[in-house]
Design an enzyme around this catalytic site. Structure first.
Site, PDB file in Angstrom:
ATOM      1  N   LYS A  25       0.896  -1.260   0.080  1.00 47.41           N
ATOM      2  CA  LYS A  25       0.239  -0.275   0.077  1.00 47.41           C
ATOM      3  C   LYS A  25       1.140   1.430   0.093  1.00 47.41           C
ATOM      4  CE  LYS A  25      -3.661   2.496  -0.091  1.00 47.41           C
ATOM      5  NZ  LYS A  25      -4.477   2.382   0.817  1.00 47.41           N
ATOM      6  N   LYS A  75       0.370  11.696   4.824  1.00 48.50           N
ATOM      7  CA  LYS A  75       0.348  10.888   6.272  1.00 48.50           C
ATOM      8  C   LYS A  75       0.889   9.554   5.356  1.00 48.50           C
ATOM      9  CE  LYS A  75      -2.407   8.018   7.032  1.00 48.50           C
ATOM     10  NZ  LYS A  75      -2.729   6.113   7.371  1.00 48.50           N
TER      11      LYS A  75
END
Length: 296
Positions: A173, A241
């Site tokens: 990811k 983030k």
């Protein structure tokens, strides 16, 4: 698996439609979200609204979490009133959030101590993919747990792949977020470049989409960019983030990610000025400003 009770924690932009797709697939879904309206939407679709994480974990065979960061995942999973403290042995926890690989490995180890299966299964595809059950889901964990989770994962995604042991789903990811960030930045630059030359940008995007430059960002984000509609599907603050996770993971192994680092700085600047709640395609506005064009 049609009678399996699936708990779903985190019923936001992504989690809400993912839970709805589980209901549509025939699962019994019990969900929790801190906000009451999100819980009510699940109940309106035929699910069960829980009053706490503990209530969900106590009755579910499978618990899915879709939360914004590692702090939230760890609180919900490892806390005194969390999933592991209340789940029965044999329960399966599927975390679809995006967190650091090391955090995923920690959760896996703690879950194993409680005889609970754990998979890190972050997703890609944005709110549209969540709504269409067409997400790409990259799964880390034990093969046996992956096989048990497959019917649940297939109800939420179209491309579901077991990529390795615990933590590897999050590593994949992180790579995904690097690629997506680079594509958004490239598309934003291309649109500003075309607009500066007075080219019909809608026509240009159509032809670019059919060639080697074609990509999912052009298909799903360019229209909103051209309309200056930055309603959040993937928020800037969350993508920023995620790029921090990617930078930390790259540093651990000495991998160079100069383009990713640059886009991370640009996203960071937008978050710092208060634009973090906008869609990540709002990078277009920063490219316009850097080009001296501003809002047209």
């Amino acid at each position: 698996m049609s009678t399996t009770t699936v708990g779903f924690i985190g019923l936001g932009i992504m989690g809400g439609p993912m839970a709805a797709n589980l209901l549509a697939a025939g699962f019994d879904v019990i969900g929790y979200n801190r906000s009451l309206p999100a819980r009510q939407r699940l109940a309106d679709r035929g699910g069960h609204a829980a009053a706490s994480v503990a209530e969900v974990a106590g009755v579910a065979d499978v618990v899915v979490t879709m939360l914004p960061d590692a702090e939230a995942v760890e609180a919900v999973t490892l806390g005194a009133d969390g999933i592991l403290a209340n789940a029965r042995p044999g329960t399966l926890h599927i975390d679809c959030s995006t967190i650091a690989p090391e955090a995923a490995r920690t959760i896996f180890g703690r879950a194993a101590d409680r005889e609970v299966g754990a998979l890190d299964a972050p997703v890609s595809g944005g709110d549209q993919g969540a709504a269409e059950a067409s997400l790409s889901i990259m799964v880390g964990g034990r093969e046996t747990d992956f096989r048990a989770a497959r019917p649940v994962l297939d109800a939420m995604g179209r491309t579901v792949v077991h990529v390795g042991p615990a933590g590897t789903g999050q590593t994949v990811k992180a790579a995904n977020q690097l690629v997506v960030a680079g594509m958004i930045q490239a598309v934003a630059e291309g649109i500003v470049f075309l607009d500066a030359h007075g080219v019909d940008t809608e026509a240009a995007v159509r032809v670019l989409s059919g060639g080697l430059a074609g990509n999912a960002v052009l298909d799903r984000k360019a229209g909103g960019m051209l309309r200056r509609d930055f309603t959040p599907g993937g928020r800037l603050e969350l993508h920023h983030k995620d790029l921090g996770i990617a930078q930390d993971a790259a540093r651990e192994v000495g991998a160079a990610i100069p383009a990713g680092a640059t886009v991370a700085q640009l996203m960071g600047a937008m978050v710092a000025r208060g634009d973090g709640a906008l869609d990540h395609s709002a990078l277009l506005t920063l490219v316009e400003e850097l080009s001296g064009r501003g809002e047209q």
